[in-house]
Design a protein around this motif. Structure first.
Motif, short mmCIF file in Angstrom:
data_model
loop_
_atom_site.label_atom_id
_atom_site.label_comp_id
_atom_site.label_asym_id
_atom_site.label_seq_id
_atom_site.Cartn_x
_atom_site.Cartn_y
_atom_site.Cartn_z
N PHE A 1 38.49 30.94 26.29
CA PHE A 1 37.46 29.98 26.68
C PHE A 1 36.47 29.77 25.56
CE2 PHE A 1 38.20 31.85 31.05
CZ PHE A 1 38.57 30.68 31.69
N ASP A 2 35.92 28.55 25.47
CA ASP A 2 34.65 28.37 24.78
C ASP A 2 33.60 28.28 25.88
OD1 ASP A 2 34.67 25.70 25.75
OD2 ASP A 2 34.95 24.81 23.77
N CYS A 3 32.35 28.10 25.52
CA CYS A 3 31.29 28.21 26.52
C CYS A 3 31.43 27.20 27.65
CB CYS A 3 29.91 28.14 25.87
SG CYS A 3 29.48 26.57 25.08
N SER A 4 31.60 25.93 27.32
CA SER A 4 31.67 24.91 28.36
C SER A 4 33.02 24.90 29.06
CB SER A 4 31.33 23.53 27.80
OG SER A 4 32.21 23.20 26.74
N VAL B 1 37.82 31.19 22.42
CA VAL B 1 38.70 30.26 21.71
C VAL B 1 38.00 28.93 21.68
CG1 VAL B 1 40.92 29.03 21.77
CG2 VAL B 1 40.83 31.45 22.41
N TRP B 2 37.74 28.42 20.48
CA TRP B 2 37.07 27.12 20.36
C TRP B 2 37.93 26.08 21.05
CZ3 TRP B 2 37.88 22.24 18.45
CH2 TRP B 2 36.73 21.44 18.34
N GLY B 3 37.33 25.32 21.97
CA GLY B 3 38.05 24.31 22.73
C GLY B 3 38.82 24.87 23.91
N GLY B 4 38.72 26.20 24.13
CA GLY B 4 39.49 26.85 25.19
C GLY B 4 38.99 26.53 26.59
N THR B 5 39.93 26.26 27.48
CA THR B 5 39.57 25.89 28.85
C THR B 5 40.36 26.67 29.90
OG1 THR B 5 41.21 24.11 28.84
CG2 THR B 5 38.95 23.53 28.17
N THR B 6 41.04 27.75 29.49
CA THR B 6 41.85 28.53 30.42
C THR B 6 41.61 30.01 30.18
OG1 THR B 6 43.79 28.86 29.00
CG2 THR B 6 43.67 26.76 30.21
N PRO C 1 33.11 32.95 18.38
CA PRO C 1 34.37 33.55 17.94
C PRO C 1 34.20 35.04 17.63
CG PRO C 1 34.04 31.44 16.87
CD PRO C 1 32.76 31.77 17.60
N GLY C 2 35.19 35.81 18.07
CA GLY C 2 35.19 37.25 17.81
C GLY C 2 34.48 38.06 18.88
N VAL C 3 33.79 37.40 19.80
CA VAL C 3 33.09 38.11 20.87
C VAL C 3 33.72 37.70 22.20
CG1 VAL C 3 30.87 38.48 22.02
CG2 VAL C 3 30.95 38.13 19.54
N PRO C 4 34.36 38.64 22.89
CA PRO C 4 34.98 38.27 24.17
C PRO C 4 33.92 37.90 25.20
CG PRO C 4 35.19 40.64 23.77
CD PRO C 4 34.55 40.04 22.56
N MET D 1 22.85 28.14 32.60
CA MET D 1 21.80 28.41 31.62
C MET D 1 22.22 27.67 30.36
SD MET D 1 21.03 30.34 28.63
CE MET D 1 22.74 30.69 28.44
N TRP D 2 21.40 26.71 29.91
CA TRP D 2 21.76 25.84 28.80
C TRP D 2 20.68 25.83 27.74
CZ3 TRP D 2 19.21 21.61 26.76
CH2 TRP D 2 19.94 20.80 25.88
N TYR D 3 21.11 25.71 26.50
CA TYR D 3 20.25 25.30 25.39
C TYR D 3 21.14 24.52 24.44
CZ TYR D 3 21.99 29.65 23.28
OH TYR D 3 22.78 30.66 22.82
N PRO D 4 20.58 23.73 23.53
CA PRO D 4 21.42 22.85 22.71
C PRO D 4 22.59 23.57 22.07
CG PRO D 4 19.12 22.33 22.37
CD PRO D 4 19.16 23.59 23.22
N GLY D 5 23.79 23.08 22.40
CA GLY D 5 25.01 23.62 21.81
C GLY D 5 25.62 24.79 22.57
N HIS D 6 25.02 25.21 23.69
CA HIS D 6 25.55 26.38 24.40
C HIS D 6 25.24 26.31 25.89
CE1 HIS D 6 27.29 30.31 24.66
NE2 HIS D 6 26.21 30.79 25.25
N ILE D 7 26.14 26.92 26.68
CA ILE D 7 25.94 26.99 28.13
C ILE D 7 26.60 28.25 28.66
CG2 ILE D 7 28.00 25.67 28.80
CD1 ILE D 7 25.84 24.20 30.77
N GLY D 8 26.04 28.80 29.73
CA GLY D 8 26.61 29.96 30.39
C GLY D 8 26.15 29.98 31.83
N ILE D 9 26.42 31.09 32.51
CA ILE D 9 26.07 31.23 33.92
C ILE D 9 25.06 32.36 34.06
CG2 ILE D 9 26.93 31.72 36.24
CD1 ILE D 9 29.67 30.56 35.26
N TYR D 10 23.92 32.04 34.60
CA TYR D 10 22.84 33.02 34.77
C TYR D 10 23.24 34.07 35.79
CZ TYR D 10 18.04 34.71 35.47
OH TYR D 10 16.91 35.48 35.56
#
Length: 144
Positions: free
Chosen positions: A60-63, A51-56, A123-126, A102-111
Motif C-alpha cells: 500500500f501507499d498512504c491513500s 509500495v508507491w501506488g499500491g492499493t492491495t 518506502p522501507g517502512v511497513p 488524518m491528512w496533511y499535504p501529500g499524506h493521509i492515514g487513519i487516526y
C-alpha cells in the motif's frame, strides 16, 4: 453452566523498521479498537510493505491503504490523498475520533487516538501505528 471463555492473549508488539522521522510499531489491536469497524479492518494490515501506488495487501501507499480500508465498509474514497481530503467533514483535533482520516499535504492515514495514526508512511517502512509527526494535520470524518 459452561466455564467462562479464557481471557484474550496479551497484545504482541514487534519493532518494525524505523524511518528518519519516527519509529513505527507493529501492534495487535488494543481492546479500544473493538467495535470500531474502520480500525478493526485497518489493524489487519499492519506490517504490509509500503509500495508507491499500491492499493492491495500486497503493498500500500498512504491513500491506497485508506481507500482499501474504507471500501471494505462499502465507503468509496477517491484514490489520492489530496482528493480524500475532501471526502468528508473536517473536524477539529479536539473532536477527532479513532477511525477519522488524518491528512496533511501529500499524506493521509487513519487516526487511532492519542496522537497516533495507522498508515503507510514511506518506502522501507511497513504499514504500522506511530505518532502523528506533522504539527497541524486536518482530521476528516467520513460517513458511509
Amino acid at each position: 453452566k459452561p466455564p467462562p471463555p479464557p481471557p484474550p492473549p496479551a497484545p504482541v508488539v514487534r519493532q518494525a523498521a524505523s524511518s528518519s522521522r519516527t519509529a513505527v510499531r507493529t501492534v495487535a489491536p488494543p481492546p479500544s479498537v473493538s467495535g470500531n469497524a474502520v480500525l478493526e479492518i485497518a489493524y489487519r494490515y499492519i506490517g504490509v510493505p509500503y509500495v508507491w501506488g499500491g492499493t492491495t495487501p500486497a503493498g500500500f501507499d498512504c491513500s491506497g491503504f485508506t481507500q482499501y480500508v474504507f471500501a471494505k465498509l462499502g465507503i468509496y474514497l477517491p484514490r489520492t490523498s489530496s482528493a480524500q481530503r475532501y471526502a468528508g467533514t473536517v473536524v477539529s483535533a479536539a473532536d477527532a475520533r479513532p477511525g477519522d482520516l488524518m491528512w496533511y499535504p501529500g499524506h493521509i492515514g487513519i487516526y487511532v487516538g492519542g496522537g497516533q495514526y495507522i498508515g503507510a508512511r514511506e518506502p522501507g517502512v511497513p504499514l504500522g501505528v506511530g505518532p502523528i509527526y506533522h504539527s497541524s494535520p486536518t482530521f476528516i470524518r467520513v460517513r458511509g
